[in-house]
Design a protein around this motif. Structure first.
Motif, PDB file in Angstrom:
ATOM      1  N   ALA A  98      21.159  46.303  -6.807  1.00  0.00           N
ATOM      2  CA  ALA A  98      22.163  45.985  -7.548  1.00  0.00           C
ATOM      3  C   ALA A  98      21.995  45.270  -8.680  1.00  0.00           C
ATOM      4  O   ALA A  98      20.737  44.825  -8.739  1.00  0.00           O
ATOM      5  CB  ALA A  98      23.119  45.021  -6.509  1.00  0.00           C
ATOM      6  N   HIS A  99      22.755  45.107  -9.775  1.00  0.00           N
ATOM      7  CA  HIS A  99      22.538  44.268 -10.896  1.00  0.00           C
ATOM      8  C   HIS A  99      23.716  43.288 -10.793  1.00  0.00           C
ATOM      9  O   HIS A  99      24.847  43.616 -10.848  1.00  0.00           O
ATOM     10  CB  HIS A  99      22.500  45.071 -12.083  1.00  0.00           C
ATOM     11  CG  HIS A  99      22.362  44.398 -13.417  1.00  0.00           C
ATOM     12  ND1 HIS A  99      20.944  43.907 -13.632  1.00  0.00           N
ATOM     13  CD2 HIS A  99      23.087  44.009 -14.143  1.00  0.00           C
ATOM     14  CE1 HIS A  99      21.082  43.285 -14.935  1.00  0.00           C
ATOM     15  NE2 HIS A  99      22.352  43.350 -15.184  1.00  0.00           N
ATOM     16  N   PHE A 100      23.202  42.024 -10.879  1.00  0.00           N
ATOM     17  CA  PHE A 100      24.304  40.795 -11.002  1.00  0.00           C
ATOM     18  C   PHE A 100      24.137  40.323 -12.223  1.00  0.00           C
ATOM     19  O   PHE A 100      22.930  39.996 -12.904  1.00  0.00           O
ATOM     20  CB  PHE A 100      23.880  39.871 -10.031  1.00  0.00           C
ATOM     21  CG  PHE A 100      23.903  40.554  -8.555  1.00  0.00           C
ATOM     22  CD1 PHE A 100      25.156  40.783  -7.896  1.00  0.00           C
ATOM     23  CD2 PHE A 100      22.752  40.738  -7.993  1.00  0.00           C
ATOM     24  CE1 PHE A 100      24.935  41.153  -6.653  1.00  0.00           C
ATOM     25  CE2 PHE A 100      22.622  41.222  -6.545  1.00  0.00           C
ATOM     26  CZ  PHE A 100      23.710  41.482  -6.061  1.00  0.00           C
ATOM     27  N   SER A 101      25.076  39.988 -13.078  1.00  0.00           N
ATOM     28  CA  SER A 101      25.096  39.467 -14.364  1.00  0.00           C
ATOM     29  C   SER A 101      24.754  38.045 -14.504  1.00  0.00           C
ATOM     30  O   SER A 101      24.538  37.649 -15.445  1.00  0.00           O
ATOM     31  CB  SER A 101      26.550  39.850 -15.163  1.00  0.00           C
ATOM     32  OG  SER A 101      27.481  39.424 -14.545  1.00  0.00           O
ATOM     33  N   GLU A 102      25.160  37.505 -13.411  1.00  0.00           N
ATOM     34  CA  GLU A 102      24.985  35.812 -13.250  1.00  0.00           C
ATOM     35  C   GLU A 102      23.963  35.641 -12.174  1.00  0.00           C
ATOM     36  O   GLU A 102      23.507  36.389 -11.390  1.00  0.00           O
ATOM     37  CB  GLU A 102      26.186  35.293 -12.699  1.00  0.00           C
ATOM     38  CG  GLU A 102      27.386  35.556 -13.570  1.00  0.00           C
ATOM     39  CD  GLU A 102      27.674  34.597 -15.072  1.00  0.00           C
ATOM     40  OE1 GLU A 102      26.799  33.771 -14.935  1.00  0.00           O
ATOM     41  OE2 GLU A 102      27.699  35.298 -16.196  1.00  0.00           O
ATOM     42  N   VAL A 105      22.138  33.621  -5.655  1.00  0.00           N
ATOM     43  CA  VAL A 105      21.240  33.344  -4.545  1.00  0.00           C
ATOM     44  C   VAL A 105      21.753  33.924  -3.244  1.00  0.00           C
ATOM     45  O   VAL A 105      22.912  33.874  -2.944  1.00  0.00           O
ATOM     46  CB  VAL A 105      21.000  31.882  -4.605  1.00  0.00           C
ATOM     47  CG1 VAL A 105      19.781  31.668  -3.292  1.00  0.00           C
ATOM     48  CG2 VAL A 105      20.249  31.438  -5.891  1.00  0.00           C
ATOM     49  N   SER A 106      20.932  34.460  -2.521  1.00  0.00           N
ATOM     50  CA  SER A 106      21.409  35.329  -1.140  1.00  0.00           C
ATOM     51  C   SER A 106      21.632  33.991  -0.143  1.00  0.00           C
ATOM     52  O   SER A 106      21.316  32.825  -0.319  1.00  0.00           O
ATOM     53  CB  SER A 106      20.217  35.921  -0.476  1.00  0.00           C
ATOM     54  OG  SER A 106      19.241  35.218  -0.081  1.00  0.00           O
ATOM     55  N   ALA A 107      22.211  34.252   0.856  1.00  0.00           N
ATOM     56  CA  ALA A 107      22.450  33.253   1.960  1.00  0.00           C
ATOM     57  C   ALA A 107      21.206  32.620   2.402  1.00  0.00           C
ATOM     58  O   ALA A 107      21.127  31.546   2.928  1.00  0.00           O
ATOM     59  CB  ALA A 107      23.085  33.951   3.316  1.00  0.00           C
ATOM     60  N   ASP A 108      20.087  33.256   2.618  1.00  0.00           N
ATOM     61  CA  ASP A 108      18.647  32.965   2.629  1.00  0.00           C
ATOM     62  C   ASP A 108      17.945  32.024   1.876  1.00  0.00           C
ATOM     63  O   ASP A 108      17.100  31.481   1.711  1.00  0.00           O
ATOM     64  CB  ASP A 108      17.784  34.015   3.142  1.00  0.00           C
ATOM     65  CG  ASP A 108      18.151  34.677   4.204  1.00  0.00           C
ATOM     66  OD1 ASP A 108      18.411  34.212   5.160  1.00  0.00           O
ATOM     67  OD2 ASP A 108      18.180  36.010   4.205  1.00  0.00           O
ATOM     68  N   GLY A 109      18.775  31.683   0.370  1.00  0.00           N
ATOM     69  CA  GLY A 109      17.966  31.033  -0.784  1.00  0.00           C
ATOM     70  C   GLY A 109      17.283  31.746  -1.591  1.00  0.00           C
ATOM     71  O   GLY A 109      16.385  31.366  -2.551  1.00  0.00           O
ATOM     72  N   VAL A 110      17.376  33.070  -1.465  1.00  0.00           N
ATOM     73  CA  VAL A 110      16.342  34.195  -2.387  1.00  0.00           C
ATOM     74  C   VAL A 110      17.192  34.817  -3.537  1.00  0.00           C
ATOM     75  O   VAL A 110      18.491  35.215  -3.379  1.00  0.00           O
ATOM     76  CB  VAL A 110      15.747  35.127  -1.638  1.00  0.00           C
ATOM     77  CG1 VAL A 110      14.980  36.191  -2.456  1.00  0.00           C
ATOM     78  CG2 VAL A 110      14.971  34.760  -0.547  1.00  0.00           C
ATOM     79  N   GLU A 111      16.666  34.573  -4.866  1.00  0.00           N
ATOM     80  CA  GLU A 111      17.437  35.216  -5.864  1.00  0.00           C
ATOM     81  C   GLU A 111      17.636  36.721  -5.453  1.00  0.00           C
ATOM     82  O   GLU A 111      17.124  37.485  -5.035  1.00  0.00           O
ATOM     83  CB  GLU A 111      16.427  35.319  -7.174  1.00  0.00           C
ATOM     84  CG  GLU A 111      17.123  35.551  -8.414  1.00  0.00           C
ATOM     85  CD  GLU A 111      17.620  37.076  -8.796  1.00  0.00           C
ATOM     86  OE1 GLU A 111      18.333  37.228  -9.576  1.00  0.00           O
ATOM     87  OE2 GLU A 111      16.791  37.801  -8.187  1.00  0.00           O
ATOM     88  N   MET A 112      18.929  37.089  -5.827  1.00  0.00           N
ATOM     89  CA  MET A 112      19.439  38.405  -5.013  1.00  0.00           C
ATOM     90  C   MET A 112      18.976  39.730  -5.665  1.00  0.00           C
ATOM     91  O   MET A 112      18.775  40.434  -4.925  1.00  0.00           O
ATOM     92  CB  MET A 112      21.154  38.535  -5.367  1.00  0.00           C
ATOM     93  CG  MET A 112      22.136  37.587  -4.801  1.00  0.00           C
ATOM     94  SD  MET A 112      22.246  37.879  -2.894  1.00  0.00           S
ATOM     95  CE  MET A 112      23.243  39.232  -2.920  1.00  0.00           C
TER      96      MET A 112
END
Length: 192
Positions: A98-102, A105-112
């Motif tokens: 996926a591409h996130f414009s903003e 952070v995932s529920a695990d605290g990792v950059e998405m």
């Protein structure tokens, strides 16, 4: 896909990211070639749309496992489900991304971007090691340029940190899994 696909009857293929875009085309082509295709889907409506896109063959050859590959628990649960249902996996196509414009952070605290585009694929390869070996699998990792566009925090005083819930070897930049090995080895040259 334009290339001829061989007969894949009695072959099991796992395709992530199959509910849209290129993954949808890949999953449909594999089903039409006779493969039993497994996908992991976060959104039931998109999974239903995939079934409709594939047509009647989806009833017997498409298996949808509910799950969120941006979460470590989702990767583990999906891999366990696949292992419990299938002794062999012949094809693994890690296409989820996926591409996130903003910055997210995932529920695990990792950059998405890292969680979804990299760690999910690594987790599936590692956790499905035995069925992949039994099936003498081909593994395809689809990559995009989104990993070069991860959204970092703007302050050096508040850097993105590796969460303690992910093993260090999972996010290490100095090791990669080696084909034929269950372990990682440093990728840097040894000191002389």
């Amino acid at each position: 896909m334009n290339a001829a696909i061989p007969d894949l009857t009695r072959k099991v293929a796992v395709v992530t990211g199959a509910t849209g875009g290129m993954g949808q085309v890949i999953a449909a082509d594999l089903v039409h070639a006779g493969a039993h295709v497994i996908t992991i889907a976060r959104n039931p409506a998109r999974a239903d749309a995939l079934r409709a896109h594939i047509g009647p063959q989806a009833a017997n050859r498409l298996e949808v496992i509910p799950g969120d590959l941006s979460r470590r628990a989702g990767v583990i649960a999906a891999a366990k489900t696949i292992q419990n249902r299938h002794n062999q996996v012949h094809i693994l196509i890690n296409n989820a991304g996926a591409h996130f414009s903003e910055h997210r952070v995932s529920a695990d605290g990792v950059e998405m971007h890292i969680a979804l585009d990299y760690l999910a694929a690594y987790g599936l390869i590692t956790l499905l090691d035995e069925p992949l070996r039994r099936g003498q699998a081909r593994v395809v990792n689809v990559a995009s340029d989104t990993l070069n566009d991860t959204r970092q925090t703007s302050s050096q005083a508040n850097p993105v940190q590796q969460p303690s819930s992910w093993p260090a070897s999972t996010t290490s930049q100095n090791s990669i899994p080696l084909p034929g090995s269950r372990h990682s080895r440093p990728t840097h040259a040894p000191s002389s």
